[in-house]
Design an enzyme around this catalytic site. Structure first.
Site, mmCIF file in Angstrom:
data_model
loop_
_atom_site.group_PDB
_atom_site.id
_atom_site.type_symbol
_atom_site.label_atom_id
_atom_site.label_comp_id
_atom_site.label_asym_id
_atom_site.label_seq_id
_atom_site.Cartn_x
_atom_site.Cartn_y
_atom_site.Cartn_z
ATOM 1 N N ASP A 127 1.253 -1.257 0.015
ATOM 2 C CA ASP A 127 -0.139 -0.033 0.305
ATOM 3 C C ASP A 127 0.606 1.319 -0.628
ATOM 4 O OD1 ASP A 127 -2.323 1.504 0.747
ATOM 5 O OD2 ASP A 127 -1.488 1.702 3.039
ATOM 6 N N ASP A 129 0.226 5.150 0.915
ATOM 7 C CA ASP A 129 -0.318 6.005 1.734
ATOM 8 C C ASP A 129 -0.210 4.923 3.228
ATOM 9 O OD1 ASP A 129 -0.687 9.551 0.885
ATOM 10 O OD2 ASP A 129 -1.686 7.459 -0.649
ATOM 11 N N ASP A 330 -1.935 -0.233 6.004
ATOM 12 C CA ASP A 330 -2.360 -0.024 7.533
ATOM 13 C C ASP A 330 -3.692 -0.136 7.138
ATOM 14 O OD1 ASP A 330 -2.243 2.296 5.125
ATOM 15 O OD2 ASP A 330 -2.081 3.618 6.523
HETATM 16 O O1 LIG Z 1 -4.504 3.402 -0.636
HETATM 17 P P1 LIG Z 1 -3.606 4.364 0.131
HETATM 18 O O2 LIG Z 1 -2.399 4.479 -0.493
HETATM 19 O O3 LIG Z 1 -2.901 3.854 1.456
HETATM 20 O O4 LIG Z 1 -4.278 5.222 -0.340
HETATM 21 C C1 LIG Z 1 -5.174 6.148 0.923
HETATM 22 C C2 LIG Z 1 -5.179 7.280 0.264
HETATM 23 O O5 LIG Z 1 -4.029 8.698 0.401
HETATM 24 C C3 LIG Z 1 -4.648 9.148 0.335
HETATM 25 O O6 LIG Z 1 -4.669 10.691 1.679
HETATM 26 C C4 LIG Z 1 -4.382 10.025 3.211
HETATM 27 O O7 LIG Z 1 -3.167 9.930 3.321
HETATM 28 C C5 LIG Z 1 -2.880 11.309 2.844
HETATM 29 C C6 LIG Z 1 -1.453 11.908 2.928
HETATM 30 O O8 LIG Z 1 -0.429 11.573 3.913
HETATM 31 C C7 LIG Z 1 -3.523 11.806 4.189
HETATM 32 O O9 LIG Z 1 -3.367 13.682 4.151
HETATM 33 C C8 LIG Z 1 -4.992 11.620 3.930
HETATM 34 O O10 LIG Z 1 -5.937 12.114 5.580
HETATM 35 C C9 LIG Z 1 -5.428 9.822 4.175
HETATM 36 O O11 LIG Z 1 -7.011 10.036 3.751
HETATM 37 C C10 LIG Z 1 -5.009 10.160 -0.613
HETATM 38 O O12 LIG Z 1 -4.906 11.491 -0.527
HETATM 39 C C11 LIG Z 1 -6.480 9.397 -1.025
HETATM 40 O O13 LIG Z 1 -6.811 10.446 -1.757
HETATM 41 C C12 LIG Z 1 -6.019 8.259 -0.732
HETATM 42 O O14 LIG Z 1 -7.514 6.997 -1.131
#
Ligand SMILES: O=P(O)(O)OC[C@H]1O[C@H](O[C@H]2O[C@H](CO)[C@@H](O)[C@H](O)[C@H]2O)[C@H](O)[C@@H](O)[C@@H]1O
Length: 385
Positions: A127, A129, A330
């Site tokens: 993954d 983020d 995560d």
């Molecule tokens: O599937 P992932 O790669 O884990 O992506 C999931 C979402 O991640 C991002 O948002 C998350 O991380 C951001 C940066 O740290 C944070 O600001 C936010 O609050 C989190 O939700 C991304 O921007 C999303 O579009 C993804 O769906």
């Protein structure tokens, strides 16, 4: 809100359990049928024919509580007899110590994992983020460190490695920047993978293309027909949230996200209500919940787990008993991969959960479906990100 530490929590699982969605929105609005109404395009796609149900009283239904659960208050836990907790530690440290007993570090099992992988074909799924990058306030600034990039590059030298992200594939590629990987964006709805070994008629939405290096790849976009709808909703979301300070709408092409991390908590109900009002007109879209983000996705039976299965199959690694898949994630959406990949391969699977809270970091292990769900729940209990 006091978070529950068992499986009766309001966190969303996917498919959404009746009256138990993460947002607490009525299940009729969110659920999709597992049978009937399939498009001719393949076995993986199921389109609902149901009209969305009326939103039950959102306020009493707990969705706001679920939004807050992305940032649970600290809670006191009873001291464990086998764990030496510093008496001066604050509540969070105590909770973390107790939590580590239940979810021991994956690094402690490294030998076990290595032994398990001996003489097996290993495939690694990551993954982005919260796993490769820290959680930060601005989604556009969630950069992975150089050392993390080197580690991933090193892994990819030895094993087929894929990034499975909720972000758009282009965006996650831009952030990771490694051409040697496979990428699945939009929660697996946009996969650039190897030329398939599997029967091509299984997945008619799969087309031949070339990657950044000009190498022949397969491009699989099972939600292609939803692009105009997502685009329309995206525009409406941008328009209807522009007066809410801190709200941010992200375009992932096959899905879209509304971030509320930087929105004052008193305005969270407004955000959720506006999204709900928009979605009333789109029964073929559903809402899921990530870390301080609400995500609008097509109602198709496709997710990160299906993407892992698809990639394993494309790599010629499914239906074999000499394969070990490792998935590191995560968030709630990673549970789909924890579950599905376990069902999809006959041999080993290690699920590694990452705790990337603002205050504590850690990785921990699960070795099966139930533990996979539990582990994500564990993160939910612990995270303050
Ligand atoms: O599937 P992932 O790669 O884990 O992506 C999931 C979402 O991640 C991002 O948002 C998350 O991380 C951001 C940066 O740290 C944070 O600001 C936010 O609050 C989190 O939700 C991304 O921007 C999303 O579009 C993804 O769906």
């Amino acid at each position: 809100m006091e978070l529950k530490s068992n499986h009766s929590s309001p966190l969303l699982t996917d498919p959404i359990p009746v009256n138990n969605s993460r947002l607490g929105i009525h299940s009729n609005l969110l659920s999709y049928q597992q049978s009937g109404g399939s498009l001719p395009s393949g076995k993986y796609m199921t389109i609902p024919r149901k009209k969305p149900g009326k939103l039950e009283d959102a306020w009493s239904n707990g969705w706001l509580e679920a939004m807050r659960s992305s940032s649970p208050p600290r809670k006191k836990l009873i001291k464990h007899k086998d764990f030496n907790i510093d008496a001066s530690a604050d509540d969070f440290d105590i909770a973390y110590g107790t939590w580590m007993i239940k979810y021991p570090s994956a690094l402690k099992s490294f030998d076990k994992i290595s032994k398990n992988g001996k003489n097996k074909k290993i495939a690694v799924f990551l993954d982005y983020d919260g796993t490769l990058s820290p959680i930060v306030d601005d989604p556009d600034r969630a950069f992975m460190s150089d050392s993390m990039r080197s580690a991933v590059r090193e892994i990819a030298k030895h094993f087929p490695t894929a990034i499975i992200s909720g972000r758009s594939r282009d965006k996650v590629y831009e952030l990771v920047g490694l051409t040697e990987l496979y990428y699945a964006g939009s929660h697996g709805m946009d996969i650039m993978g190897p030329v398939r070994h599997a029967k091509s008629d299984d997945h008619p939405n799969c087309i031949r293309s070339t990657d950044q290096r000009g190498k022949e790849v397969n491009l699989f976009q099972p939600a292609g027909e939803f692009i105009p709808m997502i685009d329309e909703v995206l525009k409406t979301l941008v328009e209807n949230t522009k007066d809410i300070k801190g709200a941010k709408v992200e375009n992932h092409k096959f899905c879209t996200s509304v971030h509320y991390r930087n929105v004052e908590e008193k305005n969270w109900p407004t955000i959720a209500q506006r999204i709900h009002d928009i979605l009333k007109d789109y029964p073929r879209l559903r809402l899921t919940h990530g870390r301080k983000v609400l995500e609008i996705r097509p109602v198709i039976d496709w997710n990160k787990g299906k993407a892992v299965e698809f990639l394993l199959e494309s790599l010629g690694l499914s239906d074999r008993d000499d394969v070990l898949a490792i998935y590191i994630g995560d968030d709630k959406t990673d549970e789909d991969a924890f579950k599905a990949s376990f069902q999809g391969i006959k041999s080993g699977l290690w699920n590694i959960g990452v705790l990337s809270s603002q205050r504590k970091q850690g990785i921990f292990l699960s070795e099966g479906t139930i533990r996979g769900e539990e582990i994500s729940q564990g993160i939910g209990d612990m995270e303050d990100a």
